[in-house]
Design an enzyme around this catalytic site. Structure first.
Site, short mmCIF file in Angstrom:
data_model
loop_
_atom_site.label_atom_id
_atom_site.label_comp_id
_atom_site.label_asym_id
_atom_site.label_seq_id
_atom_site.Cartn_x
_atom_site.Cartn_y
_atom_site.Cartn_z
N ASP A 80 22.62 21.05 1.05
CA ASP A 80 23.55 19.45 0.47
C ASP A 80 24.03 19.60 -0.86
O ASP A 80 22.73 19.82 -1.62
CB ASP A 80 21.54 18.92 1.22
CG ASP A 80 22.04 17.30 0.90
OD1 ASP A 80 22.92 16.80 1.32
OD2 ASP A 80 21.40 16.37 0.91
N GLY A 175 18.48 8.04 -3.38
CA GLY A 175 16.96 7.52 -4.11
C GLY A 175 16.53 5.74 -4.13
O GLY A 175 16.63 5.24 -2.90
N HIS A 202 24.13 8.99 4.13
CA HIS A 202 23.54 9.76 3.30
C HIS A 202 22.40 8.32 2.11
O HIS A 202 22.67 6.50 2.62
CB HIS A 202 24.38 9.57 1.65
CG HIS A 202 24.46 11.01 2.19
ND1 HIS A 202 24.91 12.11 1.48
CD2 HIS A 202 25.11 11.80 3.19
CE1 HIS A 202 25.88 13.38 1.43
NE2 HIS A 202 25.56 12.86 3.63
N VAL A 225 17.18 12.13 4.97
CA VAL A 225 16.45 11.34 4.78
C VAL A 225 15.42 12.13 3.57
O VAL A 225 15.43 13.26 3.59
CB VAL A 225 15.37 10.40 5.29
CG1 VAL A 225 14.02 10.27 5.00
CG2 VAL A 225 16.20 9.87 6.93
N ALA A 226 15.62 11.92 2.31
CA ALA A 226 14.62 13.22 1.47
C ALA A 226 13.78 11.77 0.64
O ALA A 226 12.28 12.25 0.17
CB ALA A 226 15.84 13.11 0.75
#
Length: 274
Positions: A80, A175, A202, A225-226
Site C-alpha cells: 500500500d 486517518g 481510501h 481500512v487502517a
C-alpha cells in the site's frame, strides 16, 4: 486461487467489493484473517513501507503467506502507498499479489509516467497494480483542500498507464475525520462510466455505512481500512493493561485481537450487504 485482477472482474459483474485491511504485526494479521474466515469471504491484506521497515520484507511476506494458509482464507497480499519503485520491485520479487504506486502528489504527467513504468514492471509477475489520482488527504495533511478525481482525467490516466485499479478522490481522507465525510457519489458514478479500472476507496475508516454501500453500488471494488484497526487495537490494550498484572504477552493480546476481529466482521458484513 484467481488473481486479484480476476477477482475485481468478478466483483464488477456482481456489483460487490472487497475490504482491504492494513496489518502491522501477527496480532492484527490474525484478527483480519479470523474475521474473513468467520464471514467466509475473501480479503486483501495490506502492508505499507512502515510495516515493512518494522518487520522486514521477507518476514512481512512470509508471515502473511503462512497465516493465509493457516486460516484457509482467499486473501491477496498488497503493498500500500509505495512511492519507491525499488521497494515495489522487491515486493514483487517477494511474491506480493498487488502493488500500489502512489505518485498522486506529483504533477499528473509524472504520475502517469511512473505508474506506466510500474505496470510494465509488474507484468511478468502477473501482479495487480493500483495508482491514485486526485487529492486524498493523508495523515497530517489538510482535509479542506479539494482536488477530486475528474472523469476525463481518470479515463486518460487508465488508458495511458494500463493500471488495474485506481484510488479516486471523491471526499474521503486517511486517518481520523474531523466531521462526517460526504462522498460525491454522482462523481463516482461518472468515473465508473469512463474507465474499466477497479475503483478504490481510501480512508474507509469512519465513513458512514450507507455512504460506503452507495459507493459500492457506483463502482467501488476495494475499500481500504487502517485507522480503525490501529485505534481499536491500541484503545483495547490501554483499557485492559491497567487492570492486569499479567506479563505474558500471549495472554494480554487476545482481547485486542478479538476487538479488531469483531470490528472487521461487522464491516465485512456491511460491505457484503451493499
Amino acid at each position: 486461487m484467481r488473481s486479484l485482477q480476476e477477482q475485481f472482474t468478478n466483483l464488477s459483474k456482481n456489483n460487490k467489493a472487497l475490504l482491504a485491511v492494513n496489518f502491522y504485526n501477527f496480532e492484527t494479521l490474525s484478527a483480519i484473517l479470523k474475521a474473513a474466515a468467520a464471514q467466509n469471504t475473501g480479503i486483501i491484506l495490506q502492508s505499507t513501507k512502515s510495516t515493512i521497515d518494522y518487520l522486514g520484507l521477507e518476514v512481512t511476506a512470509k508471515l502473511a503467506r503462512a497465516a493465509i494458509n493457516q486460516y484457509k482464507v482467499d486473501a491477496w497480499l498488497h503493498l500500500d502507498h509505495a512511492k519507491d519503485t525499488d521497494l515495489i520491485k522487491k515486493a514483487l520479487d517477494a511474491g506480493y499479489d498487488s502493488v500500489m504506486i502512489d505518485a498522486s502528489e506529483q504533477p499528473i504527467a509524472n504520475n502517469r509516467k511512473v505508474t506506466r513504468q510500474v505496470v510494465e514492471m509488474a507484468k511478468p509477475y502477473g501482479a495487480n497494480v493500483e495508482a491514485e489520482l486526485g487529492y486524498i488527504a493523508k495523515l497530517g495533511q489538510s482535509k479542506e483542500k479539494a482536488a477530486f478525481t475528474q472523469p476525463d482525467e481518470a479515463q486518460q490516466f487508465v488508458e495511458f498507464t494500463g493500471v488495474d485499479a485506481l484510488a479516486v478522490a471523491i471526499g474521503s481522507a486517511h486517518g481520523f475525520y474531523d466531521k462526517e465525510p460526504n462522498l460525491d457519489i454522482e462523481l463516482l458514478s461518472q468515473i465508473q462510466e469512463c474507465t474499466p479500472a477497479a475503483l478504490v476507496l481510501h480512508g474507509g475508516s469512519g465513513i458512514p455505512d450507507h455512504q460506503i454501500q452507495a459507493a459500492i453500488q457506483n463502482g467501488i471494488r476495494k475499500i481500504n481500512v487502517a485507522t480503525e484497526v490501529k485505534n481499536g487495537f491500541m484503545n483495547t490494550l490501554r483499557d485492559q493493561l491497567p487492570k492486569s498484572d499479567e506479563i505474558d504477552l500471549r495472554k494480554v493480546f487476545p482481547t485486542a485481537i478479538n476487538h479488531v476481529q469483531n470490528l472487521l466482521e461487522e464491516k465485512i458484513s456491511m460491505v457484503n450487504k451493499a
